[in-house]
Scaffold this active site. Sequence first.
Site, short mmCIF file in Angstrom:
data_model
loop_
_atom_site.label_atom_id
_atom_site.label_comp_id
_atom_site.label_asym_id
_atom_site.label_seq_id
_atom_site.Cartn_x
_atom_site.Cartn_y
_atom_site.Cartn_z
CD GLU A 169 -0.84 9.22 -2.57
OE1 GLU A 169 -1.53 8.54 -1.70
OE2 GLU A 169 -0.41 7.98 -3.69
CB SER B 124 1.90 6.26 -1.24
OG SER B 124 1.87 4.47 -0.74
NE ARG C 112 -4.07 6.55 -4.60
CZ ARG C 112 -4.73 5.90 -4.46
NH1 ARG C 112 -5.52 5.88 -5.36
NH2 ARG C 112 -4.10 4.38 -4.46
#
Length: 302
Positions: free
Chosen positions: A295, A217, A162
């Site tokens: 995130e 998420s 990520r």
Amino acid sequence: MQILENEPMCKHTSFKVGGPVRYFAKAETVKDLKTAMTLACEKSLPYFILGNGTNLLVSDKGYDGVVITLAGDFSTIEDLGNGAFKVGAAVPLGRFARTTIKQGFAGIHKLAGIPGTLGGAIYMNAGAYGQEIGNCCTMVTVLDDDGSTRDIATADCAFGYRQSIFQKNKATILSATFQLPAASAEGKAVADLEAELAECMAKRKASQPLNMSNAGSTFKRLESGAADTPTQIAPGYYIEQAGLKGQRIGGAEVSTLHANFIVNAGGATACDIKTLSEYVQQKVADKFGIQLKREIILLGEF
């Protein structure tokens, strides 16, 4: 080029929250993009490149800057032959993935359910079910603040979980080039890729609150778990074990279906969502001694 003033960002994010942005520009060419960036410079304002708004939380106060969304020339998929594709930053990731499936190429077919754009996927190195967008990327074309374009090889993109170099520099992603393996080279046919995609989509539908406004998420996967469960790295596990499923602050709720999703259960504000995420972080830290990292990107003053 269309430029709007005081455009409500709740119209442009998957959370359906967010106050007004000073200027909202829709750039369809590189020239448009440069014009919007010049506007930000002339007004001494920051700018933000917006994809589908699916991994973003905008402040209720809005954003005192220029939000630029890409379209037009940035929405093309160029087939370069033999599994090579050049894809514009505004192309929906699902569209690109399905295009490659139809042509018999693997590598990103399991990412079709991710609701973001190609640019956002590169920026976050989006991934799911064992695939990451950076794995098949060979080059990223960007626009620098000085108005020049350049190509960045994958080795210099610093792709990780990520993350990418684009989260640290100011380069604007214009397109990316990919080299995908033929499904036949892996002993598969188009029907096999379609079946794998269908399986991934079924898992998403069964385990994620797709019918409620959310940004995917909320927290990143952990590098290692708690002392008693070091190999358990799913944030949702710890959130659920902390008894936080269904926890609400205002209109924000920890999903009862998947604990690593915070949803807009109705009438939520950006403040509700941010405050709930911080509450979850604190409770998990208190119980397990681990720190969850968001995130979701925050934009504006909170």
